[in-house]
Design a protein around this motif. Structure first.
Motif, PDB file in Angstrom:
ATOM      1  N   LEU A  13     -20.049   6.472  19.613  1.00 18.83           N
ATOM      2  CA  LEU A  13     -19.435   5.365  20.368  1.00 18.83           C
ATOM      3  C   LEU A  13     -20.303   4.114  20.280  1.00 18.83           C
ATOM      4  O   LEU A  13     -19.794   2.997  20.177  1.00 18.83           O
ATOM      5  N   PHE A  14     -21.610   4.314  20.316  1.00 14.90           N
ATOM      6  CA  PHE A  14     -22.550   3.194  20.253  1.00 14.90           C
ATOM      7  C   PHE A  14     -22.424   2.479  18.898  1.00 14.90           C
ATOM      8  O   PHE A  14     -22.340   1.250  18.842  1.00 14.90           O
ATOM      9  N   ARG A  17     -19.069   0.556  18.613  1.00 14.63           N
ATOM     10  CA  ARG A  17     -18.999  -0.681  19.384  1.00 14.63           C
ATOM     11  C   ARG A  17     -19.931  -1.758  18.850  1.00 14.63           C
ATOM     12  O   ARG A  17     -19.608  -2.932  18.855  1.00 14.63           O
ATOM     13  N   TYR A  18     -21.095  -1.363  18.386  1.00 17.46           N
ATOM     14  CA  TYR A  18     -22.100  -2.357  17.994  1.00 17.46           C
ATOM     15  C   TYR A  18     -22.359  -2.386  16.490  1.00 17.46           C
ATOM     16  O   TYR A  18     -23.414  -2.818  16.048  1.00 17.46           O
ATOM     17  N   LYS A  20     -21.323  -4.327  14.290  1.00 15.71           N
ATOM     18  CA  LYS A  20     -21.572  -5.682  13.770  1.00 15.71           C
ATOM     19  C   LYS A  20     -23.063  -5.988  13.806  1.00 15.71           C
ATOM     20  O   LYS A  20     -23.601  -6.589  12.869  1.00 15.71           O
ATOM     21  N   ASN A  63     -17.038 -13.067   9.690  1.00 15.23           N
ATOM     22  CA  ASN A  63     -17.037 -13.445  11.110  1.00 15.23           C
ATOM     23  C   ASN A  63     -17.936 -12.560  11.971  1.00 15.23           C
ATOM     24  O   ASN A  63     -17.645 -12.325  13.143  1.00 15.23           O
ATOM     25  N   LEU A  64     -19.033 -12.068  11.386  1.00 14.98           N
ATOM     26  CA  LEU A  64     -19.947 -11.213  12.147  1.00 14.98           C
ATOM     27  C   LEU A  64     -20.586 -11.998  13.292  1.00 14.98           C
ATOM     28  O   LEU A  64     -20.905 -11.437  14.341  1.00 14.98           O
ATOM     29  N   ILE A  65     -20.838 -13.247  13.038  1.00 13.74           N
ATOM     30  CA  ILE A  65     -21.223 -14.149  14.133  1.00 13.74           C
ATOM     31  C   ILE A  65     -20.224 -15.299  14.079  1.00 13.74           C
ATOM     32  O   ILE A  65     -19.592 -15.512  13.050  1.00 13.74           O
ATOM     33  N   PRO A  66     -20.043 -16.010  15.205  1.00 13.80           N
ATOM     34  CA  PRO A  66     -19.028 -17.079  15.201  1.00 13.80           C
ATOM     35  C   PRO A  66     -19.249 -18.059  14.051  1.00 13.80           C
ATOM     36  O   PRO A  66     -20.378 -18.380  13.698  1.00 13.80           O
TER      37      PRO A  66
ATOM     38  N   LEU B 158     -19.609   2.363  27.084  1.00 13.64           N
ATOM     39  CA  LEU B 158     -19.180   2.939  25.816  1.00 13.64           C
ATOM     40  C   LEU B 158     -18.037   3.922  26.007  1.00 13.64           C
ATOM     41  O   LEU B 158     -17.136   4.009  25.185  1.00 13.64           O
ATOM     42  N   SER B 170     -14.860 -12.943  17.738  1.00 17.69           N
ATOM     43  CA  SER B 170     -15.479 -14.247  17.735  1.00 17.69           C
ATOM     44  C   SER B 170     -14.980 -15.063  16.560  1.00 17.69           C
ATOM     45  O   SER B 170     -14.422 -14.535  15.635  1.00 17.69           O
ATOM     46  N   GLY B 171     -15.269 -16.293  16.530  1.00 12.09           N
ATOM     47  CA  GLY B 171     -14.902 -17.137  15.413  1.00 12.09           C
ATOM     48  C   GLY B 171     -13.741 -18.025  15.727  1.00 12.09           C
ATOM     49  O   GLY B 171     -13.293 -18.122  16.847  1.00 12.09           O
TER      50      GLY B 171
END
Lengths: 469, 172
Positions: A13-14, A17-18, A20, A63-66, B158, B170-171
């Motif tokens: 799950l971690f 979610r994370y 990116k 788009n990993l960061i804005p 989670l 985002s974006g």
């Protein structure tokens, strides 16, 4: 409200979610590792700017960061990696096309707020609303033909509020509607294809002709340019709409009721207002300014800024309207794209790429095709004018040694550099349409890749059967 | 409604008619993070929105929540309590409930214990094993507690998906 508890292992799950964050870490370490490599055949600045180029392209497309943050990162990486001093880097950011785009957003807001766009929308809808296909095609052909006489991004700015109004009238939702995608892509692609036809459609054509004169000592007139552009553009114009229509076949919407509703709305419109009259006058002055003095003096951006100023002076809009209408992500993205492209062209990174080609194995015909192919690829990531500025001098110098017709070579590079179908960052008109949110990056990749391949095919056809006769 | 403040915890007894807002204010007045390691909520009412919101607000103060429902109509209530921040559920009062069934539907992060008397649950073996700092007296206890609470909050984030939750990207 119900609750679902996911009982899968926490580590899974971690990561889900994370993910990116982990990908970004991977990209960061890869970047650091590649920076440590000592390049051969290319200067350290050229190598580093190439890495920044690749990193930015990856971050913008994933788009990993804005997007806006990636754009700002470019302004840090260039001086941070000693490619160029900070002062020069930031100076490139404040370039003319960027302020043209900024003013364009303001002009679009003013056109919308004055009510003029609503009036024009209803009249356009009345003509083109027999069905959704005719509606999309009328937007496509309007954008295409107006881009003969005006910069394509200016056309996109003018037509954007009209298309937005059409969308609102038809009650089309963002993201889920094929018709929404079709309408905005019709506008984007119509202006892109129309914009390569004449010198007026975009700065790149005038730049290409100027470089040809400077490096090759050859002049090319407005009419002569049409001899090269019209056959190519004609094929692209017809296939362009077919491609997007077939991919984004619009949902069935009752147009008869829409027509009745439009007639009713036209009858309900208030009398023509002073604000609308002022808006028309300012737009007329803006277009005149772009055509007559856009290539000298205060330039396109200067005319656009003055236009924006006039809208405020005559009270058509207030600052809070402009704030709402300016897409800051697009603004930062375009500024950084131009900065990166300009810095790139100032290093030997481009020359390094060209030197990798074994010129002895390449026929003149094939060389022109390759240059066109490189142009259409590069223009997805950097501005059209930068592609021309970067590629054409090298292409012309190489072309001279191969005995290639430099006019044909110039036309190939300039025409192909204007076709940023895939990524919105490639050209302002595409970015302006994309920023509405009615189509996503996956949509433009799908249609853009097909059009890119078709463009290369049409270039082949025109080179083989039309230009070389 | 009653509220009792001890050296290491705060005991709150509520029902459906309790004034949750006022209770929360009293809690805030007396709560001291360094001193109070847990909040023990005994609830005898129906599971309306107010109790979930109240639990969520208590959790925002980074404290262990021990929840003791005196009545329960289905396990969904306990799932929502977990989502709002409950760490330990005392099930002794739920005499007709199948503990095995609860265990199957609730995540292992949530501890189910049987001791119902105030502070007697602190002697419960499984609890001490999982949260030793609840009875520990050391300089580092508040830090360990904060880390543990943050970790359990992350695990909760989670695991829990509230139906109707939307994801944003985002974006542009």
């Amino acid at each position: 409200m119900g609750v679902v508890i996911d009982k899968r292992p926490l580590i899974f799950l971690f990561l889900q979610r994370y993910y990116k964050f982990f990908i970004l870490i991977g990209i960061f370490f890869s970047f650091i590792y590649l920076l440590k490599i000592k390049p051969e055949g290319i200067s350290i600045e050229g190598y580093r700017v190439s890495l920044v180029f690749i990193l930015t392209a990856v971050l913008w497309s994933t788009n990993l960061i804005p997007t806006a943050i990636t754009s700002l990162l470019v302004l840090v990486l260039i001086p941070g990696l000693s490619i160029l001093p900070a002062k020069k880097t930031f100076a490139f950011f404040g370039n003319e096309p960027l302020f043209f785009v900024l003013s364009s957003f303001i002009i679009a807001v003013a056109t919308e707020k004055s009510g003029l766009s609503k009036r024009i929308t209803l009249l356009v809808l009345l003509k083109g609303s027999k069905n959704t296909k005719k509606l999309a095609f009328s937007i496509y052909i309007t954008g295409f033909s107006m881009s003969f006489f005006m910069p394509e991004h200016a056309v996109a700015v003018l037509l954007l509020p009209i298309v937005k109004n059409i969308i609102e009238t038809l009650k089309i939702d963002k993201g889920n509607s094929n018709l929404g995608k079709l309408l905005f892509l019709s506008l984007a692609y119509g202006t892109i294809i129309g914009g390569i036809t004449t010198f007026l459609g975009g700065a790149r054509n005038a730049l290409a002709v100027g470089l040809l004169e400077e490096i090759g000592g050859i002049k090319i007139s407005f009419i002569e340019w049409l001899k090269y552009s019209v056959p190519f553009v004609s094929m692209l114009f017809l296939s362009g709409f077919c491609v997007i229509y077939l991919i984004f076949k619009p949902e069935k919407i009752e147009t008869e009721e829409l027509l009745k509703e439009i007639r009713r709305k036209i009858e309900m419109l208030p009398p023509f207002t002073f604000t609308e009259l002022i808006t028309i006058l300012i737009i007329f002055l803006t277009i005149t300014g772009w055509v007559l003095i856009g290539h000298k003096g205060i330039g396109l951006a200067g005319v656009a800024i003055l236009s924006a100023v006039l809208f405020f002076i005559f009270g058509v809009i207030e600052w809070k309207d402009a704030e709402r209408g300016i897409n800051w992500s697009a603004f930062f993205m375009y500024g950084s794209a131009i900065t990166l492209g300009t810095v790139y062209s100032q290093t030997d990174a481009g020359l390094f790429l060209i030197n990798k080609i074994d010129l002895n194995r390449i026929t003149p015909f094939f060389f022109i095709l390759i240059m066109g192919g490189i142009a259409i690829f590069l223009t997805e990531f950097i501005s059209n004018a930068t592609v021309v500025a970067l590629l054409l001098p090298i292409a012309l110098k190489t072309g001279m040694s191969l005995g290639i017709d430099l006019k044909i070579l110039t036309a190939s590079v300039a025409l192909m550099s204007g076709l940023a179908f895939v990524l919105p960052i490639g050209t302002p008109s595409h970015l302006i349409c994309y920023s509405t949110g009615y189509y996503g990056i996956k949509d433009s990749i799908k249609s853009g890749l097909i059009l890119n391949l078709l463009s290369i095919f049409f270039l082949y056809i025109t080179l083989k059967y039309l230009w070389t006769r | 409604m009653s509220i009792k403040i001890s050296d290491i915890g705060i005991y709150i007894k509520l029902n459906s008619n309790s004034k949750f807002g006022s209770v929360y204010e009293i809690f805030l007045k007396h709560f001291n993070y360094k001193k109070h390691r847990y909040v023990h909520i005994v609830y005898s009412g129906n599971f309306l929105e107010e109790i979930y919101l109240f639990t969520e607000k208590i959790k925002a103060n980074s404290v262990f929540i021990i929840f003791e429902p005196l009545i329960i109509d289905n396990v969904e209530n306990l799932k929502r309590l977990y989502a709002k921040g409950v760490d330990i559920i005392i099930v002794d009062a739920l005499k007709n409930v199948n503990i095995k069934y609860l265990r199957e539907h609730l995540p292992e992060d949530i501890l189910l214990i049987k001791e119902k008397k105030e502070e007697e649950f602190l002697a419960y073996e499984k609890l001490i094993k999982r949260y030793p700092f609840l009875i520990e007296n050391s300089f580092f206890e508040p830090i360990k507690r904060k880390i543990w609470i943050d970790l359990t909050n992350l695990r909760r984030k989670l695991r829990v998906k509230e139906i109707g939750e939307s994801y944003t990207s985002s974006g542009i």
